[in-house]
Design a protein around this motif. Structure first.
Motif, mmCIF file in Angstrom:
data_model
loop_
_atom_site.group_PDB
_atom_site.id
_atom_site.type_symbol
_atom_site.label_atom_id
_atom_site.label_comp_id
_atom_site.label_asym_id
_atom_site.label_seq_id
_atom_site.Cartn_x
_atom_site.Cartn_y
_atom_site.Cartn_z
ATOM 1 N N ALA A 198 -40.402 -36.794 0.949
ATOM 2 C CA ALA A 198 -40.390 -35.953 -0.247
ATOM 3 C C ALA A 198 -41.603 -35.036 -0.275
ATOM 4 N N ASP A 199 -42.761 -35.548 0.125
ATOM 5 C CA ASP A 199 -43.979 -34.722 0.154
ATOM 6 C C ASP A 199 -43.838 -33.582 1.156
ATOM 7 N N LEU A 200 -43.215 -33.854 2.276
ATOM 8 C CA LEU A 200 -43.021 -32.817 3.287
ATOM 9 C C LEU A 200 -42.100 -31.717 2.772
ATOM 10 N N LEU A 201 -41.026 -32.095 2.060
ATOM 11 C CA LEU A 201 -40.141 -31.096 1.465
ATOM 12 C C LEU A 201 -40.903 -30.220 0.477
ATOM 13 N N ALA A 202 -41.735 -30.843 -0.358
ATOM 14 C CA ALA A 202 -42.505 -30.095 -1.347
ATOM 15 C C ALA A 202 -43.460 -29.119 -0.677
ATOM 16 N N GLN A 203 -44.094 -29.546 0.398
ATOM 17 C CA GLN A 203 -45.020 -28.670 1.116
ATOM 18 C C GLN A 203 -44.279 -27.499 1.760
ATOM 19 N N ARG A 204 -43.129 -27.784 2.348
ATOM 20 C CA ARG A 204 -42.339 -26.710 2.962
ATOM 21 C C ARG A 204 -41.883 -25.710 1.919
ATOM 22 N N PHE A 205 -41.458 -26.215 0.773
ATOM 23 C CA PHE A 205 -41.006 -25.331 -0.298
ATOM 24 C C PHE A 205 -42.145 -24.448 -0.794
ATOM 25 N N ASP A 206 -43.300 -25.026 -1.061
ATOM 26 C CA ASP A 206 -44.434 -24.252 -1.557
ATOM 27 C C ASP A 206 -44.874 -23.192 -0.551
ATOM 28 N N LEU A 207 -44.898 -23.555 0.703
ATOM 29 C CA LEU A 207 -45.302 -22.611 1.752
ATOM 30 C C LEU A 207 -44.313 -21.453 1.836
ATOM 31 N N ALA A 208 -43.023 -21.762 1.766
ATOM 32 C CA ALA A 208 -41.999 -20.717 1.829
ATOM 33 C C ALA A 208 -42.091 -19.790 0.618
ATOM 34 N N CYS A 209 -42.363 -20.353 -0.552
ATOM 35 C CA CYS A 209 -42.515 -19.526 -1.754
ATOM 36 C C CYS A 209 -43.656 -18.530 -1.578
ATOM 37 N N ARG A 210 -44.788 -18.996 -1.076
ATOM 38 C CA ARG A 210 -45.933 -18.108 -0.888
ATOM 39 C C ARG A 210 -45.628 -17.035 0.143
ATOM 40 N N ARG A 211 -44.984 -17.424 1.223
ATOM 41 C CA ARG A 211 -44.688 -16.478 2.297
ATOM 42 C C ARG A 211 -43.680 -15.415 1.858
ATOM 43 N N LEU A 212 -42.717 -15.834 1.036
ATOM 44 C CA LEU A 212 -41.646 -14.921 0.632
ATOM 45 C C LEU A 212 -41.926 -14.203 -0.687
ATOM 46 N N GLY A 213 -42.971 -14.613 -1.375
ATOM 47 C CA GLY A 213 -43.270 -13.999 -2.672
ATOM 48 C C GLY A 213 -42.338 -14.460 -3.773
ATOM 49 N N LEU A 214 -41.841 -15.680 -3.663
ATOM 50 C CA LEU A 214 -40.966 -16.252 -4.686
ATOM 51 C C LEU A 214 -41.806 -17.022 -5.702
ATOM 52 N N GLN A 215 -41.521 -16.817 -6.961
ATOM 53 C CA GLN A 215 -42.213 -17.540 -8.013
ATOM 54 C C GLN A 215 -41.537 -18.903 -8.234
ATOM 55 N N HIS A 216 -42.286 -19.837 -8.785
ATOM 56 C CA HIS A 216 -41.703 -21.133 -9.143
ATOM 57 C C HIS A 216 -40.924 -21.017 -10.449
ATOM 58 N N GLY A 217 -41.287 -20.059 -11.282
ATOM 59 C CA GLY A 217 -40.609 -19.876 -12.561
ATOM 60 C C GLY A 217 -40.350 -18.413 -12.840
ATOM 61 N N ILE A 218 -39.363 -18.151 -13.673
ATOM 62 C CA ILE A 218 -39.034 -16.792 -14.095
ATOM 63 C C ILE A 218 -39.786 -16.517 -15.397
ATOM 64 N N PRO A 219 -40.170 -15.265 -15.657
ATOM 65 C CA PRO A 219 -40.860 -14.959 -16.922
ATOM 66 C C PRO A 219 -40.143 -15.539 -18.131
ATOM 67 N N ASP A 220 -40.933 -16.017 -19.094
ATOM 68 C CA ASP A 220 -40.368 -16.655 -20.279
ATOM 69 C C ASP A 220 -39.428 -15.711 -21.022
ATOM 70 N N LEU A 221 -38.370 -16.298 -21.557
ATOM 71 C CA LEU A 221 -37.445 -15.535 -22.383
ATOM 72 C C LEU A 221 -38.022 -15.367 -23.783
ATOM 73 N N ARG A 222 -37.608 -14.310 -24.448
ATOM 74 C CA ARG A 222 -38.110 -14.022 -25.794
ATOM 75 C C ARG A 222 -37.250 -14.723 -26.849
ATOM 76 N N SER A 223 -37.921 -15.463 -27.704
ATOM 77 C CA SER A 223 -37.237 -16.114 -28.823
ATOM 78 C C SER A 223 -37.502 -15.397 -30.133
ATOM 79 N N ASP A 224 -38.453 -14.461 -30.123
ATOM 80 C CA ASP A 224 -38.859 -13.802 -31.369
ATOM 81 C C ASP A 224 -37.848 -12.777 -31.869
ATOM 82 N N ARG A 225 -36.835 -12.469 -31.050
ATOM 83 C CA ARG A 225 -35.834 -11.485 -31.464
ATOM 84 C C ARG A 225 -34.604 -12.120 -32.106
ATOM 85 N N PHE A 226 -34.595 -13.427 -32.190
ATOM 86 C CA PHE A 226 -33.432 -14.116 -32.751
ATOM 87 C C PHE A 226 -33.189 -13.682 -34.201
ATOM 88 N N ASP A 227 -31.917 -13.417 -34.501
ATOM 89 C CA ASP A 227 -31.539 -12.979 -35.849
ATOM 90 C C ASP A 227 -30.187 -13.582 -36.200
#
Length: 358
Positions: A318-347
């Motif tokens: 499991a640790d090896l998978l996590a390391q491979r994933f993190d390395l690939a994210c950095r190399r490819l410029g992939l974020q771990h999360g997408i920008p937060d969605l806005r809740s302040d516009r709810f009506d």
């Protein structure tokens, strides 16, 4: 009680499970056996659709492993038939099998849009991102006729409520008009799951889902509309697909995904026996290797349900998978999360005839 015995011989064409394993509440089961007489083939397994009245529209959770606390799910069961689907055991609540029943005996919630309007209009309701299809795919084939998912998105758009769609279906392209406009307002994003780029394996594991190449095209079309897309490499199946991790992430990035996540295969309850049967059928030579590697990551069990462990596992593998994933994210410029969605516009008032954002 469902017939527990469509499982012992040939798997029905176009289905993921090898049969109808008994659910955990059954006190007795039946099995087919060869008594020496000629056995006729079972008729084709047809999909049936029943009504499931929605007591409430929103399902709540307090899991620290997922980034939302609420979801809306228009369907029970899923015709995609993915053999690894963690939602299969939920069919036991209906006294049905998590096997073939889960992918052929489906239920829809015709009153869900009305219940959702009521829930969002409550004075006590506090908006936060709503997941669509967190249990079973909201864009599975029956959505073409029922249209419940589009109705749900229309309601969320009317009230400017933030939402995230989780799917592996190309049918989501039908709703690019709504999701695209919502994304421009900062209230929508999509996660697309991709398991393998091997066509033959995909056909065996997820027989009625969109092909891997078609899912990459979905990511591309979503991204072209300015919709934030997260690639979900889920699940990672030890031995069968884990070697594809970096390739999948690169393909998703090239298609337009801006973020990524992964989930290690998990086999809760009846899913363990279902997956074992399937694996013994399609990859018998790899059976021990797959299961030993999986058990290594889940504390010598088929599944570890503990928060913090259940999605990614523990230990060296499991640790090896996590390391491979993190390395690939950095190399490819992939974020771990997408920008937060806005809740302040709810009506909520917009649900009662006032002008909406779009």
């Amino acid at each position: 009680m469902p017939d527990a015995d469509q499982h012992s011989h040939a798997r029905p064409k176009g289905r993921g499970a090898t049969g109808n394993v008994p659910n955990r509440y059954h006190e007795r089961t039946t099995e087919r056996c060869d008594d020496g007489w000629h056995q006729e083939d079972l008729p084709p397994l047809r999909t049936s659709l029943g009504v499931d009245r929605a007591r409430s529209a929103i399902s709540w959770n307090d899991s620290p492993d997922i980034p939302f606390d609420r979801s809306v799910n228009p369907y029970r069961g899923c015709e995609h038939g993915c053999i690894y689907c963690y939602a299969r055991p939920s069919h036991a609540w209906l006294d049905l099998s998590p096997g073939l029943d889960f992918e052929s005996r489906l239920f829809y919630k015709p009153d869900l849009p009305e219940r959702l309007r009521e829930a969002l209009s409550a004075k006590s309701y506090k908006p936060a991102p709503m997941a669509i299809g967190s249990i079973t795919d909201a864009y599975q084939p029956i959505e073409r006729e029922q249209g419940l998912t589009r109705q749900i998105i229309e309601i969320l758009c009317e009230s400017r409520h933030p939402f995230a769609v989780i799917t592996k279906s190309a049918l989501i392209e039908r709703d690019l008009d709504l999701i695209g406009a919502a994304a421009q307002a900062g209230i929508a994003q999509v996660a697309v799951s991709l398991t393998t780029l091997q066509p033959a394996l995909a056909r065996q594991m997820e027989p009625r889902a969109a092909t891997p190449i078609r899912r990459l095209k979905v990511i591309e079309r979503l991204a072209e509309r300015g919709i934030p897309v997260r690639l979900m490499v889920a699940p990672i199946v030890p031995v069968l697909t884990d070697h594809e991790l970096e390739t999948l992430m690169r393909a998703g990035r090239e298609a337009g995904a801006s973020a990524a996540c992964y989930v290690l295969l998990r086999l809760p309850r009846e899913l363990s026996s279902l997956f074992r049967q399937w694996l013994q059928e399609v990859a018998p030579d790899s059976f021990d290797h797959v299961m030993n590697r999986l058990r290594e990551a889940h504390g010598d069990h088929d599944y570890d349900s503990e928060f913090g462990h259940r999605m990614t596992g523990t230990g060296v593998y499991a640790d090896l998978l996590a390391q491979r994933f993190d390395l690939a994210c950095r190399r490819l410029g992939l974020q771990h999360g997408i920008p937060d969605l806005r809740s302040d516009r709810f009506d909520a008032a917009a649900l009662h005839g006032q002008l909406s954002l779009f």
